[in-house]
Structure formats: structure tokens, C-alpha cells
Design a protein around this motif. Structure first.
Motif, PDB file in Angstrom:
ATOM      1  N   LEU A  79       4.741  12.760   3.326  1.00  0.00           N
ATOM      2  CA  LEU A  79       4.450  13.352   4.614  1.00  0.00           C
ATOM      3  C   LEU A  79       3.061  13.734   4.749  1.00  0.00           C
ATOM      4  O   LEU A  79       2.590  13.675   5.895  1.00  0.00           O
ATOM      5  CB  LEU A  79       5.252  14.518   4.538  1.00  0.00           C
ATOM      6  N   GLU A 117       5.262  10.808  17.008  1.00  0.00           N
ATOM      7  CA  GLU A 117       6.615  10.557  16.151  1.00  0.00           C
ATOM      8  C   GLU A 117       6.515   9.487  15.285  1.00  0.00           C
ATOM      9  O   GLU A 117       6.054   8.276  15.626  1.00  0.00           O
ATOM     10  CB  GLU A 117       7.486  10.491  17.246  1.00  0.00           C
ATOM     11  N   TYR A 126       8.789   7.423  12.406  1.00  0.00           N
ATOM     12  CA  TYR A 126      10.139   7.041  12.018  1.00  0.00           C
ATOM     13  C   TYR A 126       9.835   6.363  10.582  1.00  0.00           C
ATOM     14  O   TYR A 126       9.387   5.021  10.612  1.00  0.00           O
ATOM     15  CB  TYR A 126      10.849   6.358  12.831  1.00  0.00           C
ATOM     16  N   ASN A 130      15.385  10.727   1.760  1.00  0.00           N
ATOM     17  CA  ASN A 130      14.660  11.982   1.932  1.00  0.00           C
ATOM     18  C   ASN A 130      13.306  11.592   1.461  1.00  0.00           C
ATOM     19  O   ASN A 130      12.668  11.249   0.313  1.00  0.00           O
ATOM     20  CB  ASN A 130      15.094  13.032   1.097  1.00  0.00           C
ATOM     21  N   LYS A 187      12.258   4.149   7.776  1.00  0.00           N
ATOM     22  CA  LYS A 187      13.331   3.496   7.570  1.00  0.00           C
ATOM     23  C   LYS A 187      13.444   2.537   6.362  1.00  0.00           C
ATOM     24  O   LYS A 187      12.289   1.891   6.097  1.00  0.00           O
ATOM     25  CB  LYS A 187      13.836   2.816   8.781  1.00  0.00           C
ATOM     26  N   ASN A 247       5.731  14.494  14.264  1.00  0.00           N
ATOM     27  CA  ASN A 247       6.914  15.007  13.678  1.00  0.00           C
ATOM     28  C   ASN A 247       7.272  13.388  12.969  1.00  0.00           C
ATOM     29  O   ASN A 247       7.650  12.361  13.532  1.00  0.00           O
ATOM     30  CB  ASN A 247       7.924  14.714  15.327  1.00  0.00           C
ATOM     31  N   THR A 248       7.772  13.639  11.782  1.00  0.00           N
ATOM     32  CA  THR A 248       8.002  12.673  10.860  1.00  0.00           C
ATOM     33  C   THR A 248       9.576  12.865  10.488  1.00  0.00           C
ATOM     34  O   THR A 248      10.266  13.990  10.197  1.00  0.00           O
ATOM     35  CB  THR A 248       7.451  12.667   9.493  1.00  0.00           C
ATOM     36  N   GLN A 249      10.351  11.586  10.808  1.00  0.00           N
ATOM     37  CA  GLN A 249      11.663  11.492  10.492  1.00  0.00           C
ATOM     38  C   GLN A 249      11.886  10.536   9.511  1.00  0.00           C
ATOM     39  O   GLN A 249      11.635   9.416   9.689  1.00  0.00           O
ATOM     40  CB  GLN A 249      12.529  11.347  11.571  1.00  0.00           C
ATOM     41  N   ALA A 250      12.619  10.817   8.337  1.00  0.00           N
ATOM     42  CA  ALA A 250      13.020   9.715   7.270  1.00  0.00           C
ATOM     43  C   ALA A 250      14.691   9.335   7.704  1.00  0.00           C
ATOM     44  O   ALA A 250      15.346  10.153   7.741  1.00  0.00           O
ATOM     45  CB  ALA A 250      12.781  10.294   5.972  1.00  0.00           C
ATOM     46  N   VAL A 251      14.879   8.326   7.847  1.00  0.00           N
ATOM     47  CA  VAL A 251      16.110   7.795   8.191  1.00  0.00           C
ATOM     48  C   VAL A 251      16.869   7.299   6.881  1.00  0.00           C
ATOM     49  O   VAL A 251      16.149   6.480   6.279  1.00  0.00           O
ATOM     50  CB  VAL A 251      16.373   6.445   9.338  1.00  0.00           C
TER      51      VAL A 251
END
Length: 97
Positions: free
Chosen positions: A17, A38, A40, A11, A42, A4-8
Motif C-alpha cells: 500500500l 482509486e 483496485y 488482504n 485483484k 483509495n486502495t481496495q484489495a479484492v
């Protein structure tokens, strides 16, 4: 492995990714009991060139491994974090034997 990749605050493009997914999948060669991971990404607003932060959390049975790296580029952060996670997973595997 499910990543699960989240860019804070920005985009992330698909190439980044895919690169992260490919590198994180290599960790399964060292320890096959990884449940999920996971990631993250930033970007800090600083004049310093080391403004990209890569943070990864890997869930294994009974524990979580967390690595946080700050680098010039996300690719560099992924490589150093994966190397660190690889060492941690190898140590964990040795302890269980």
C-alpha cells in the motif's frame, strides 16, 4: 493525492500500500489538478503466472483516466500503469495549453 486502495479477495500488506501511494504521488509532478485516484488490486485463480491485476482510475477535472494492467506482481503492474498514466496526463496537459 488521496489514493483509495481496495484489495479484492485478499488482504494487501502495508508495504504494498505504501509502494502504491508513493508511485501514485509522483503523478502529481506531471499534472497537478488530479482530484483523487482509486486503485483496485485483484488476484485471479489461474495457473497462468500473469494472475495479478492492477487497475487505477484517476479523476481530473472533467474526465477520468483508467488503466488496467495484468502482470506477475503488483509492483510490476504499478510501475507499468503509472508510466501509462503519466503519458496520458502529459497529453492532457499539452491539449489544454
Amino acid at each position: 493525492m488521496k489514493v483509495n486502495t481496495q484489495a479484492v479477495n485478499f488482504n494487501a500488506d502495508q508495504k504494498l500500500l505504501d509502494f502504491i501511494q508513493k508511485r501514485m504521488n509522483k503523478l502529481e509532478m506531471y499534472y497537478d489538478k488530479v482530484i483523487q485516484s482509486e486503485v483496485y488490486l485483484k488476484v485471479e485463480n489461474r495457473s497462468n503466472k500473469l494472475n495479478k491485476i492492477f487497475e487505477a482510475k484517476i479523476n481530473v477535472p472533467g474526465d477520468s483516466l483508467i488503466v488496467k494492467k495484468q502482470c506477475k506482481s503488483f509492483e510490476e503492474g504499478v510501475d507499468t500503469a503509472v508510466a501509462s498514466l503519466r503519458r496520458q496526463l502529459e497529453k492532457r496537459k499539452q491539449k489544454l495549453k
